[in-house]
Scaffold this active site. Structure first.
Site, short mmCIF file in Angstrom:
data_model
loop_
_atom_site.label_atom_id
_atom_site.label_comp_id
_atom_site.label_asym_id
_atom_site.label_seq_id
_atom_site.Cartn_x
_atom_site.Cartn_y
_atom_site.Cartn_z
N LYS A 34 26.29 24.97 -5.97
CA LYS A 34 25.97 25.37 -7.34
C LYS A 34 27.23 25.90 -8.03
O LYS A 34 27.55 25.50 -9.15
CB LYS A 34 24.89 26.47 -7.30
CG LYS A 34 24.05 26.52 -8.55
CD LYS A 34 22.98 27.59 -8.42
CE LYS A 34 21.69 27.06 -7.83
NZ LYS A 34 20.68 28.11 -7.67
N PHE A 88 13.64 36.74 -21.66
CA PHE A 88 12.40 36.04 -22.03
C PHE A 88 12.62 34.56 -22.28
O PHE A 88 11.80 33.91 -22.94
CB PHE A 88 11.82 36.70 -23.29
CG PHE A 88 11.64 38.19 -23.16
CD1 PHE A 88 10.58 38.70 -22.41
CD2 PHE A 88 12.54 39.07 -23.73
CE1 PHE A 88 10.43 40.08 -22.25
CE2 PHE A 88 12.39 40.45 -23.58
CZ PHE A 88 11.33 40.95 -22.84
N LEU A 89 13.73 34.01 -21.77
CA LEU A 89 14.02 32.61 -22.11
C LEU A 89 12.98 31.65 -21.53
O LEU A 89 12.41 31.89 -20.48
CB LEU A 89 15.42 32.21 -21.67
CG LEU A 89 15.78 32.17 -20.19
CD1 LEU A 89 15.27 30.92 -19.49
CD2 LEU A 89 17.28 32.26 -20.05
N ARG A 90 12.75 30.59 -22.30
CA ARG A 90 11.89 29.51 -21.83
C ARG A 90 12.76 28.38 -21.31
O ARG A 90 13.76 28.04 -21.96
CB ARG A 90 11.04 28.94 -22.99
CG ARG A 90 10.11 29.90 -23.64
CD ARG A 90 9.73 29.39 -25.03
NE ARG A 90 10.90 29.32 -25.90
CZ ARG A 90 10.93 28.71 -27.09
NH1 ARG A 90 9.87 28.08 -27.55
NH2 ARG A 90 12.03 28.69 -27.83
N LYS A 145 8.25 42.69 -19.61
CA LYS A 145 8.40 41.31 -19.12
C LYS A 145 7.10 40.78 -18.50
O LYS A 145 6.62 39.70 -18.86
CB LYS A 145 9.54 41.28 -18.10
CG LYS A 145 9.69 40.00 -17.35
CD LYS A 145 10.19 38.88 -18.22
CE LYS A 145 10.10 37.57 -17.49
NZ LYS A 145 10.84 36.51 -18.12
N CYS A 153 7.88 31.12 -13.31
CA CYS A 153 7.62 32.46 -13.85
C CYS A 153 6.15 32.83 -13.92
O CYS A 153 5.71 33.72 -13.20
CB CYS A 153 8.25 32.60 -15.23
SG CYS A 153 10.04 32.63 -15.16
#
Ligand code: UDX
Length: 435
Positions: free
Chosen positions: A35, A147-149, A206, A262
């Site tokens: 990675k 809070f990212l999608r 969250k 999530c």
């Protein structure tokens, strides 16, 4: 500012690239050599729209680097901890191994005045414990949930809808607010709301947000069950209730339900934590939210069997979609892949196609058949299942696809096709929650 990002997965890699594009000097650290090497070449190790371009741009400025060597974080002012907190095997609780080892390994490199910003989703109470562990290091902890999608991760990180800082009730805590304000100076100058809370609130924000979203999806999927029993149409129902601004239409798409890295594990870890805190009754409803969600997968299998006369064994079934949602290659807890695997277990001859998630799907379910395109997947199929709403699936031409199959039967697992178009082209069209 000088920033380190520890853990370069779906969250950390995007965070590192975005922080560099905001003008900071960033080093990303990950234990996975492949990675770190891919990111160092400017290649995204997973599919995320906009990330490869952002990485290339940021690498060209010389402000972004990746490594497996933790000592590279030395000299950074702010250390973002972005490692995963997956569900423990056989339990609801979150596995904290990666968070704990990130803090242990980071500790020797902390300097007076450093800020450690926790971004991983953790059971409430973790930040308090980690802050105590950092005592004497000179660094202060701030809890800064993300809070990212997936699929919109770059956009969500550069232009978040809110920033939350959970800070210590001390002078150092107050200073950590100023430091994060400097990190996020650009989004703050654009008017992003910023809320400063205590640790417990920030951690709860969250999981509360994800629980609310999961509940909204399961609510409409429960209505879908009612629609199936009464002949009503869940998409019209969602449109109609969604016009009430108090309810809102977003996240009311009925179908195969939620998956991903999530929502499922976060609601389960939240229930486990509530149990430990002696308030499990407060979250009993999340058990139902989870159950409704999983029932959609079972219902899809029921429909598939019914369409093929009671059994899918030895029948050719085309599965369109493996990712948990479009614009992602993520198959963690994916409803689509779960249904495909179950079909395989019932001896269906599955041919699966997904535009981006094929390598991940093949690694998880090598026993399934895979196709290189929509056309390949549906060729000779007796039943077609649309399980992830990728744009190319939504835009399929029922007539052209009809020429390729061996039986014009389609199950729309995401309520994204126009039923009349498919029926007019001679298909039997069925969906979750509508006639
Ligand atoms: C989610 C949260 O949205 C994000 O704020 C948090 O940081 C991480 O978890 P993500 O997992 O990327 O983000 O996906 P999201 O867009 O929320 O979708 C989750 C699942 O719900 C997907 O499987 C999606 O297909 C499903 N979903 C979503 C529905 O079934 N119906 C809907 O109306 C919306």
């Amino acid at each position: 500012m000088k920033i380190s990002v520890i853990g370069c997965g779906y969250l950390g890699a995007v965070h590192a690239a975005c922080m560099a594009s905001l003008g900071h000097e960033v080093v990303g650290v990950d234990v996975d050599e492949r990675k770190a090497a891919a990111l160092s070449r400017g290649e995204a190790p997973f599919f995320e729209p906009g990330l490869p371009e952002l990485l290339t741009e940021a690498m060209a400025t010389g402000r972004l680097s990746f490594t497996t060597d933790m000592s590279a974080v030395e000299g950074a002012d702010v250390h973002f901890v972005c490692v995963g907190t997956p569900q423990k095997a056989g339990e609801y609780a979150a596995d904290m191994t990666y968070v704990d080892s990130a803090f242990t390994e980071l500790r020797p490199y902390l300097r007076e005045g450093n800020v450690v910003a926790g971004k991983s989703t953790v059971p409430v109470g973790t930040a308090e414990r980690l802050a105590a562990e950092l005592e004497g290091s000179g660094a202060v902890l701030v809890w800064n949930p993300e809070f990212l999608r997936e699929g919109f991760a770059v956009e969500d990180t550069l232009h978040p809808d809110r920033l939350v800082y959970g800070v210590a009730a001390s002078e150092a805590g107050q200073r950590s607010v100023e430091v994060l304000d400097e990190v996020y100076a650009t989004p703050i100058s654009e008017g992003t709301p910023r809320l400063v809370t205590d640790y417990a609130t920030a951690q709860l924000v969250k999981v509360a947000a994800n629980s609310f979203l999961a509940t909204k999806i399961s609510f409409i999927n429960a209505m879908a069950e009612l629609c199936e029993a009464t002949g009503a149409d869940v998409t019209q129902l969602a449109d109609a209730i969604g016009h009430d601004v108090r309810i809102g239409r977003r996240f009311l798409n009925a179908g195969l339900g939620f998956g991903g890295g999530c929502l499922p594990k976060d609601i389960r870890a939240f229930m486990a934590r509530a149990g430990e805190l002696g308030v499990d009754q407060a979250l009993t409803f999340l058990r139902e939210v989870d159950a409704i969600n999983l029932r959609r997968r079972a219902r899809m299998l029921d429909l598939a069997r019914a369409e093929l006369g009671g059994s899918v064994a030895n029948r050719k079934v085309a599965v369109l979609g493996a990712a948990f949602k479009p614009n992602s290659d993520d198959i963690r807890d994916s409803p689509a892949l779960d249904v495909a695997i179950q079909l395989g277990k019932e001896s269906a001859r599955v041919t699966l196609f997904d535009p981006e998630a094929m390598p991940n799907a093949k690694a998880k379910a090598p026993e399934l058949g895979y196709a290189d395109s929509i056309e390949d997947a549906v060729d000779g199929a007796e039943l077609v299942l649309l399980l992830t709403e990728w744009k190319q699936f939504v835009e399929m031409d029922p007539k052209a696809i009809g020429e390729l199959v061996d039986g014009r039967r389609i199950l729309d697992g995401r309520n994204v096709l126009v039923p009349s178009e498919w029926r007019d082209a001679g298909w039997t069209y069925r969906a979750l929650g509508r006639q």
